[in-house]
Each structure stands twice: as structure tokens, then as C-alpha cells.
Design a protein around this motif. Structure first.
Motif, mmCIF file in Angstrom:
data_model
loop_
_atom_site.group_PDB
_atom_site.id
_atom_site.type_symbol
_atom_site.label_atom_id
_atom_site.label_comp_id
_atom_site.label_asym_id
_atom_site.label_seq_id
_atom_site.Cartn_x
_atom_site.Cartn_y
_atom_site.Cartn_z
ATOM 1 N N VAL A 1 -7.271 49.517 89.156
ATOM 2 C CA VAL A 1 -7.776 50.818 88.741
ATOM 3 C C VAL A 1 -9.273 50.823 89.019
ATOM 4 N N ARG A 2 -9.772 51.881 89.618
ATOM 5 C CA ARG A 2 -11.208 51.982 89.869
ATOM 6 C C ARG A 2 -11.932 52.264 88.564
ATOM 7 N N SER A 3 -12.989 51.535 88.329
ATOM 8 C CA SER A 3 -13.800 51.722 87.130
ATOM 9 C C SER A 3 -15.225 52.030 87.572
ATOM 10 N N ALA A 4 -15.728 53.202 87.185
ATOM 11 C CA ALA A 4 -17.065 53.605 87.604
ATOM 12 C C ALA A 4 -18.137 52.740 86.956
ATOM 13 N N ASP A 5 -17.882 52.271 85.752
ATOM 14 C CA ASP A 5 -18.878 51.499 85.035
ATOM 15 C C ASP A 5 -18.195 50.290 84.391
ATOM 16 N N PRO A 6 -18.037 49.187 85.156
ATOM 17 C CA PRO A 6 -17.338 48.041 84.584
ATOM 18 C C PRO A 6 -18.082 47.485 83.369
ATOM 19 N N VAL A 7 -17.336 47.205 82.332
ATOM 20 C CA VAL A 7 -17.898 46.671 81.105
ATOM 21 C C VAL A 7 -17.971 45.158 81.224
ATOM 22 N N ALA A 8 -19.079 44.579 80.772
ATOM 23 C CA ALA A 8 -19.220 43.129 80.807
ATOM 24 C C ALA A 8 -18.140 42.501 79.936
ATOM 25 N N ALA A 9 -17.523 41.471 80.442
ATOM 26 C CA ALA A 9 -16.447 40.801 79.723
ATOM 27 C C ALA A 9 -16.991 40.054 78.514
ATOM 28 N N SER A 10 -16.168 39.972 77.507
ATOM 29 C CA SER A 10 -16.497 39.193 76.315
ATOM 30 C C SER A 10 -15.658 37.918 76.386
ATOM 31 N N TYR A 11 -16.279 36.819 76.762
ATOM 32 C CA TYR A 11 -15.565 35.570 76.973
ATOM 33 C C TYR A 11 -15.414 34.808 75.662
ATOM 34 N N PRO A 12 -14.294 34.093 75.480
ATOM 35 C CA PRO A 12 -14.081 33.353 74.233
ATOM 36 C C PRO A 12 -14.983 32.131 74.077
ATOM 37 N N ALA A 13 -15.520 31.597 75.151
ATOM 38 C CA ALA A 13 -16.425 30.446 75.100
ATOM 39 C C ALA A 13 -17.233 30.421 76.386
ATOM 40 N N ALA A 14 -18.215 29.539 76.432
ATOM 41 C CA ALA A 14 -19.186 29.531 77.532
ATOM 42 C C ALA A 14 -18.624 29.057 78.864
ATOM 43 N N VAL A 15 -17.638 28.170 78.858
ATOM 44 C CA VAL A 15 -17.179 27.568 80.112
ATOM 45 C C VAL A 15 -15.659 27.605 80.205
ATOM 46 N N PHE A 16 -15.160 28.020 81.360
ATOM 47 C CA PHE A 16 -13.732 27.938 81.648
ATOM 48 C C PHE A 16 -13.521 26.800 82.636
ATOM 49 N N ARG A 17 -12.600 25.909 82.327
ATOM 50 C CA ARG A 17 -12.218 24.827 83.239
ATOM 51 C C ARG A 17 -10.737 24.969 83.521
ATOM 52 N N GLY A 18 -10.411 25.041 84.811
ATOM 53 C CA GLY A 18 -9.008 25.212 85.170
ATOM 54 C C GLY A 18 -8.697 24.623 86.524
ATOM 55 N N GLY A 19 -7.447 24.742 86.898
ATOM 56 C CA GLY A 19 -6.991 24.248 88.180
ATOM 57 C C GLY A 19 -5.607 23.668 88.069
ATOM 58 N N ASN A 20 -5.305 22.782 88.984
ATOM 59 C CA ASN A 20 -4.006 22.134 89.029
ATOM 60 C C ASN A 20 -4.129 20.944 89.967
ATOM 61 N N GLN A 21 -3.018 20.357 90.315
ATOM 62 C CA GLN A 21 -3.051 19.195 91.199
ATOM 63 C C GLN A 21 -3.745 19.564 92.506
ATOM 64 N N GLY A 22 -4.827 18.857 92.837
ATOM 65 C CA GLY A 22 -5.504 19.049 94.108
ATOM 66 C C GLY A 22 -6.636 20.066 94.122
ATOM 67 N N TRP A 23 -6.845 20.805 93.041
ATOM 68 C CA TRP A 23 -7.947 21.764 93.035
ATOM 69 C C TRP A 23 -8.466 21.970 91.622
ATOM 70 N N GLY A 24 -9.707 22.441 91.519
ATOM 71 C CA GLY A 24 -10.302 22.678 90.215
ATOM 72 C C GLY A 24 -11.367 23.758 90.261
ATOM 73 N N LEU A 25 -11.538 24.441 89.141
ATOM 74 C CA LEU A 25 -12.478 25.548 89.036
ATOM 75 C C LEU A 25 -13.206 25.448 87.701
ATOM 76 N N ILE A 26 -14.518 25.630 87.740
ATOM 77 C CA ILE A 26 -15.322 25.745 86.531
ATOM 78 C C ILE A 26 -16.066 27.070 86.626
ATOM 79 N N VAL A 27 -15.945 27.886 85.579
ATOM 80 C CA VAL A 27 -16.661 29.162 85.513
ATOM 81 C C VAL A 27 -17.590 29.094 84.309
ATOM 82 N N ASP A 28 -18.895 29.206 84.562
ATOM 83 C CA ASP A 28 -19.898 29.174 83.498
ATOM 84 C C ASP A 28 -20.275 30.609 83.156
ATOM 85 N N THR A 29 -19.872 31.051 81.987
ATOM 86 C CA THR A 29 -20.121 32.426 81.556
ATOM 87 C C THR A 29 -21.327 32.540 80.639
#
Length: 146
Positions: A24-52
Motif C-alpha cells: 500500500v502506498r503511504s504518503a507519510d511513512p511513520v517511524a517504526a516503534s521497535y521492541p528493542a535496539a538490535v535485531f539479530r536473525g538469519g539461518n544456516q549460512g547467513w545472518g543479519l543484524i539490524v541496529d535500530t
């Protein structure tokens, strides 16, 4: 046994992501409210860290298609309406000298459910990261203070 765990994790992830809203197109995206400062995820062979924790959300990504760690900034995807516990982010990634769009989707699993990674570890969130014309990577993860 490992194939069975991966298959179960894949089915769980598919059911979680099937509930993802249509773009859906959003003219004014609202900043997300994250549950904590860092997301760590991935699976076998790959990984992602998102610092919010900073105003400019940052990512570090390790995937088989790249040598080393890819990193950069992410912004809320303006095509996706913000929803609680669903994070739609986009950014840029350098793949073999070519800049491509990086899409990151993080979605909390349904109440009473968990996302199982390939090692059988339970997580509260499912994650998909994808780079245009490169690959999509599926996995699980969690938000934490650090």
C-alpha cells in the motif's frame, strides 16, 4: 532429521509471511516503534543484524553470495503501511560492484507460535532479506537490547 526441521521451519515461516499485507502506498511513512535496539536473525549460512538504536537504522548482512559483510542504512518501505510487530525496510546493497535494492521484512510470529531456525532454536520473529536479482534469504530472529 535436519531436513525435517528445516522443512517445518519453512512451513512455519511461509504461514507467517502469508499474512503479510499487500503493498500500500503511504504518503507519510511513520517511524517504526521497535521492541528493542538490535535485531539479530538469519539461518544456516547467513545472518543479519539490524541496529535500530540510531535515527538512521543500520544493517550488517553476511550471505553466501557476498565475500565479507555487507552494511548500510535502511528506511521504512514507503509502499508498506506500518503495522505493529511488522517491519518493512529497504536499503541498498553492493553485489559484485552493482548497487541493488535490499528488502528486509521482519514479522512477529502468531501468539503461541515460534519460528524454528535450521538448528531447531526457537525465535519470536520470522525474517526475509532479499537483494534484487541475487537471492532471498529466509530465517528467524529476535530483538534484544544489544
Amino acid at each position: 532429521m535436519r531436513v525435517l526441521v528445516v522443512a517445518i521451519a519453512g512451513l512455519g515461516l511461509a504461514s507467517v509471511l502469508a499474512s503479510w499485507p499487500a503493498p500500500v502506498r503511504s504518503a507519510d511513512p511513520v517511524a517504526a516503534s521497535y521492541p528493542a535496539a538490535v535485531f539479530r536473525g538469519g539461518n544456516q549460512g547467513w545472518g543479519l543484524i539490524v541496529d535500530t538504536s540510531a535515527k538512521a537504522v543500520r544493517y550488517d548482512l553476511v550471505v553466501p553470495q557476498l565475500a565479507g559483510v555487507a552494511y548500510g542504512g535502511l528506511i521504512p518501505d514507503p509502499k508498506i503501511k506500518p503495522q505493529p510487530d511488522r517491519y518493512a525496510l529497504i536499503g541498498r546493497i553492493n553485489v559484485n560492484g552493482q548497487l541493488r535494492e535490499l528488502v528486509v521484512r521482519i514479522n512477529k510470529v502468531a501468539s503461541g507460535k515460534t519460528c524454528l531456525d535450521s538448528a531447531g532454536k526457537k525465535h519470536a520473529y520470522a525474517v526475509i532479506a532479499g537483494a534484487a536479482q541475487t537471492a532471498n534469504w529466509y530465517g528467524c530472529g529476535d530483538f534484544a537490547a544489544q
